[in-house]
Every structure is written in C-alpha cells, then in structure tokens.
Design a protein around this motif. Structure first.
Motif, short mmCIF file in Angstrom:
data_model
loop_
_atom_site.label_atom_id
_atom_site.label_comp_id
_atom_site.label_asym_id
_atom_site.label_seq_id
_atom_site.Cartn_x
_atom_site.Cartn_y
_atom_site.Cartn_z
N LEU A 27 13.54 3.30 -9.43
CA LEU A 27 13.32 2.18 -8.51
C LEU A 27 13.90 0.88 -9.05
O LEU A 27 14.49 0.10 -8.32
N THR A 28 13.73 0.66 -10.34
CA THR A 28 14.24 -0.57 -10.94
C THR A 28 15.75 -0.66 -10.79
O THR A 28 16.30 -1.70 -10.44
N LYS A 29 16.42 0.46 -11.03
CA LYS A 29 17.88 0.50 -10.89
C LYS A 29 18.29 0.24 -9.43
O LYS A 29 19.17 -0.57 -9.16
N ASP A 30 17.62 0.90 -8.50
CA ASP A 30 17.99 0.76 -7.08
C ASP A 30 17.67 -0.63 -6.53
O ASP A 30 18.35 -1.14 -5.65
N LEU A 31 16.60 -1.21 -7.07
CA LEU A 31 16.18 -2.53 -6.59
C LEU A 31 17.27 -3.56 -6.87
O LEU A 31 17.44 -4.53 -6.13
N TYR A 32 18.00 -3.31 -7.94
CA TYR A 32 19.07 -4.22 -8.34
C TYR A 32 20.09 -4.42 -7.22
O TYR A 32 20.65 -5.49 -7.04
N TYR A 33 20.33 -3.37 -6.45
CA TYR A 33 21.33 -3.44 -5.37
C TYR A 33 20.70 -3.67 -3.99
O TYR A 33 21.42 -3.77 -3.01
N ALA A 34 19.37 -3.70 -3.97
CA ALA A 34 18.69 -3.70 -2.66
C ALA A 34 19.03 -4.92 -1.81
O ALA A 34 19.17 -4.80 -0.59
N ILE A 35 19.20 -6.08 -2.43
CA ILE A 35 19.49 -7.28 -1.63
C ILE A 35 20.85 -7.14 -0.95
O ILE A 35 20.97 -7.25 0.26
N GLU A 36 21.89 -6.88 -1.77
CA GLU A 36 23.24 -6.84 -1.20
C GLU A 36 23.41 -5.69 -0.22
O GLU A 36 24.25 -5.74 0.67
N ARG A 37 22.62 -4.64 -0.36
CA ARG A 37 22.71 -3.52 0.58
C ARG A 37 21.81 -3.71 1.80
O ARG A 37 21.63 -2.79 2.59
N ASN A 38 21.23 -4.90 1.90
CA ASN A 38 20.37 -5.23 3.06
C ASN A 38 19.20 -4.28 3.24
O ASN A 38 18.82 -3.96 4.36
N GLU A 39 18.63 -3.82 2.14
CA GLU A 39 17.49 -2.91 2.25
C GLU A 39 16.16 -3.68 2.27
O GLU A 39 15.13 -3.12 2.60
N LEU A 40 16.21 -4.95 1.88
CA LEU A 40 14.99 -5.76 1.90
C LEU A 40 14.88 -6.47 3.24
O LEU A 40 15.88 -6.90 3.81
N TYR A 41 13.67 -6.58 3.73
CA TYR A 41 13.45 -7.37 4.94
C TYR A 41 12.04 -7.91 4.91
O TYR A 41 11.25 -7.54 4.03
N LEU A 42 11.74 -8.81 5.84
CA LEU A 42 10.40 -9.42 5.85
C LEU A 42 9.66 -9.01 7.12
O LEU A 42 10.26 -8.83 8.17
N GLU A 43 8.35 -8.87 6.97
CA GLU A 43 7.48 -8.79 8.14
C GLU A 43 6.58 -10.01 8.09
O GLU A 43 6.43 -10.64 7.04
N TYR A 44 5.99 -10.33 9.23
CA TYR A 44 5.24 -11.57 9.33
C TYR A 44 3.86 -11.29 9.92
O TYR A 44 3.75 -10.73 11.01
N GLN A 45 2.81 -11.67 9.18
CA GLN A 45 1.47 -11.44 9.73
C GLN A 45 0.91 -12.73 10.32
O GLN A 45 0.86 -13.77 9.64
N PRO A 46 0.49 -12.67 11.58
CA PRO A 46 -0.04 -13.87 12.25
C PRO A 46 -1.33 -14.36 11.61
O PRO A 46 -2.15 -13.56 11.13
N GLN A 47 -1.50 -15.67 11.62
CA GLN A 47 -2.73 -16.30 11.16
C GLN A 47 -3.29 -17.08 12.35
O GLN A 47 -2.55 -17.84 12.97
N HIS A 48 -4.58 -16.89 12.63
CA HIS A 48 -5.18 -17.50 13.82
C HIS A 48 -6.27 -18.50 13.43
O HIS A 48 -6.97 -18.30 12.44
N HIS A 49 -6.40 -19.52 14.26
CA HIS A 49 -7.54 -20.43 14.13
C HIS A 49 -8.79 -19.65 14.54
O HIS A 49 -8.78 -18.94 15.54
N ILE A 50 -9.86 -19.78 13.76
CA ILE A 50 -11.00 -18.89 13.99
C ILE A 50 -11.74 -19.18 15.29
O ILE A 50 -12.27 -18.25 15.92
N ASP A 51 -11.77 -20.43 15.75
CA ASP A 51 -12.51 -20.74 16.97
C ASP A 51 -11.64 -20.72 18.23
O ASP A 51 -12.03 -20.17 19.25
N THR A 52 -10.45 -21.32 18.13
CA THR A 52 -9.60 -21.41 19.33
C THR A 52 -8.73 -20.18 19.51
O THR A 52 -8.15 -19.99 20.58
N ASN A 53 -8.59 -19.37 18.47
CA ASN A 53 -7.74 -18.18 18.52
C ASN A 53 -6.25 -18.50 18.47
O ASN A 53 -5.42 -17.60 18.46
N LYS A 54 -5.92 -19.78 18.50
CA LYS A 54 -4.51 -20.19 18.51
C LYS A 54 -3.78 -19.69 17.24
O LYS A 54 -4.36 -19.70 16.16
#
Ligand code: C2E
Ligand code: MG
Ligand code: MG
Ligand code: MG
Length: 273
Positions: A27-54
């Motif tokens: 994994l360490t070896k492969d991780l070295y190339y992961a950026i340039e090979r576009n294997e990394l990406y992001l996911e996004y978890q929503p955060q909500h206001h507890i009362d308004t739900n916004k």
C-alpha cells in the motif's frame, strides 16, 4: 492479499503479522502514485444545525480507490501516508480540492456554507503551513471563516511548533475545530491555550447515549464549551434517540448517518436543493 475472504482462513499470530506487514509495504508503494493516477478523491459529509436542520457545512473525507484492491479506508492509508511523509502532498491536495468545491457551492449561492478539512500533525508542523492556506484562500477568494481545519488533541503536544501556526491561522480568520474530542490526551489546558472555535464530540460517546456515564461526559463537554464560548458539534449521530438527547443538552450542530453518509462531490448541489 486484502480480500475479505482471506480473513476466514485461520492464521497464526505470526503469519497474520507478516501479512499485515506485506500489506503495508504494498500500500505504501502504491500510495506514492495514487495522486497522479487520480485514485484519490473526496467525499463530503453534511453538517446540520441541530434546531433548524439547515445545512451549515460539509466535512471533506479522503477516499482511495485502489485499482486492484478497491476502496481502502482512510484509517488504513492515512497512517502510512503520515509515516512516509506523503501526507504533506496528499494533505495539500485535500485542502485545495475541498476549497475548490466550497467555492463552487458559494458561487452557486450557498454562501454561508463552511468546509471542514482534517489535518495531520506533520502538515501543521510545517512553518509555512499558515501561508499555504492563506494562498489557497486568497487565490480562490474564499472568506477564511468558511474553512474549518480539524485538528486532534495529540497534535497539541508539540506546543512550540504548532501554536504559532494555529495563532496565525486564527488571526487570519480560519476556524479551528478540535476533532475526536474526549478520546485523546484531553487536557483542559489545551482549550484555553489554543485558539479553538469548535469542539467535535467523538462518535464513541454519541454511540453510547443511553448509558448514564457517557451521557455525563457529553453533558460535561457541552457545559465546558458553553463557558468557553465554543461551538459544539456531535459526530456519528445515527438515531433519533441520540438526536433528542443532544437537542436537550443544547449541542449546536450534528453530523452522522441519521442525516447523511459522506456523499460524492457530484451530489453536493443536489443535497442543497
Ligand atoms: P474523523 O475526522 O473523525 O471523521 C469521521 C469519521 O466517521 C469518517 O470516517 C466518517 O465517514 C465516519 N462517520 C460519519 N458519520 C458516521 C455515523 O453516523 N456512524 C459511523 N459509524 N461513522 C460515521 P472515515 O471517512 O472513514 O474517516 C476516518 C478518519 O480518517 C477521519 O476521522 C480522519 O481522522 C481521517 N481522515 C479522513 N480524511 C482525512 C484527510 O483528508 N486528511 C487526514 N489527515 N485525515 C483524514
Ligand atoms: Mg474530522
Ligand atoms: Mg472525528
Ligand atoms: Mg476520527
């Protein structure tokens, strides 16, 4: 090697240690190339206001789709990236990508949204780290308070190196969260010494809501945060029961599967509609 099927095969402790060691090397070896090979990406978890739900913002979470082994969880590869120093390059990529996504959301009219970005200790220890963030934010014309960097208590041990960086970011207006609060080398001293804006209560406490002792811990964290004028966000909220308790205790914000799992970038605008 990483296939789940193999877990069923009984291995002696020695064999399993060697398998894990081999896995780390591959994994360490492969991780070295992961950026340039576009294997990394992001996911996004929503955060909500507890009362308004916004929706008040999102937390960016790194993902790695390995070409052969499939999805590797961050708990597995982030430590490897830290050990090898690769985390500096990967962390820069995360920061820039998450901020670009935030800019798209702002441009689409969701101007109040904030983006949480997890940091590693080695990123924070770079003397020019504050300058790096400032560059990204000024290039993209993002209001600094809309970026929330997430650090953990263990990073604060190296006070002399980390405190000046955090102070510079704080003065610039960047928001600072203390992630996984309650699990680390918790010291109340950190909360007053460091320029913290927000506490993220660790999901292990949230998942044990219903048990008196864990509820006491949560109550204490929130009471303390209120005295120090810190915002409190609960992570890993999965049930209505947990949400109700957190509402009663006046927690400010929530994130967790009850609202949404982390979502791909392409679904962000959809989520806001
Ligand atoms: P974290 O920052 O504490 O992130 C919260 C973790 O909890 C995420 O796991 C998220 O997917 C998961 N989660 C969210 N809601 C729920 C829920 O309701 N129930 C349960 N059971 N889990 C929930 P993930 O994405 O696997 O990330 C794990 C850790 O990896 C993060 O913990 C963070 O410490 C680290 N990490 C993730 N992305 C980055 C990054 O870009 N840079 C660095 N340095 N670390 C990262
Ligand atoms: Mg986090
Ligand atoms: Mg956390
Ligand atoms: Mg964590």
């Amino acid at each position: 090697l990483l296939n789940k099927k193999h877990e069923k095969i009984a291995l002696s402790p020695l064999q399993s240690t060697r398998m894990e060691e081999m896995e780390r090397i591959v994994l360490t070896k492969d991780l070295y190339y992961a950026i340039e090979r576009n294997e990394l990406y992001l996911e996004y978890q929503p955060q909500h206001h507890i009362d308004t739900n916004k929706v008040i913002g999102f937390e960016a979470l790194i993902r790695w789709k390995h070409p052969i082994l499939g999805e590797i969880p961050p708990a597995k590869f982030v430590p490897l990236a830290e050990k090898t120093g690769l985390i500096i390059r990967i962390g820069n990529w995360v920061l820039k990508t998450a901020c670009e996504e935030l800019k798209r959301l702002h441009t689409a009219g969701y101007t109040w949204l904030r983006m949480g970005v997890n940091l590693s200790a080695s990123q924070l220890k770079q003397p020019d780290f504050a300058a790096q963030i400032k560059n990204i934010l000024s290039d993209l014309e993002i209001w600094p308070s809309k970026v929330d960097i997430e650090i953990t208590e263990s990073m604060m041990i190296e006070v002399e190196r980390v405190l000046p960086v955090l102070q510079e970011l704080h003065e610039y207006g960047v928001s600072i969260s203390l992630d996984d609060f309650g699990t680390g080398y918790s010291s109340l001293g950190y909360l007053t010494k460091f320029p913290i804006n927000q506490i993220k209560i660790d999901q292990s406490f949230i998942q044990r809501i219903g048990h008196l002792e864990d509820e006491m811990v949560i109550k204490t964290i929130i009471a303390m945060a209120q005295i120090l004028h810190l915002n409190v966000i609960a992570e890993g909220v999965e049930t209505e029961e947990q949400l109700t308790f957190l509402q009663q205790e006046q927690c400010n914000e929530v994130q967790g599967y009850l609202y949404s799992k982390p979502i791909p970038a392409a679904q962000l605008l959809n989520y806001m509609d």
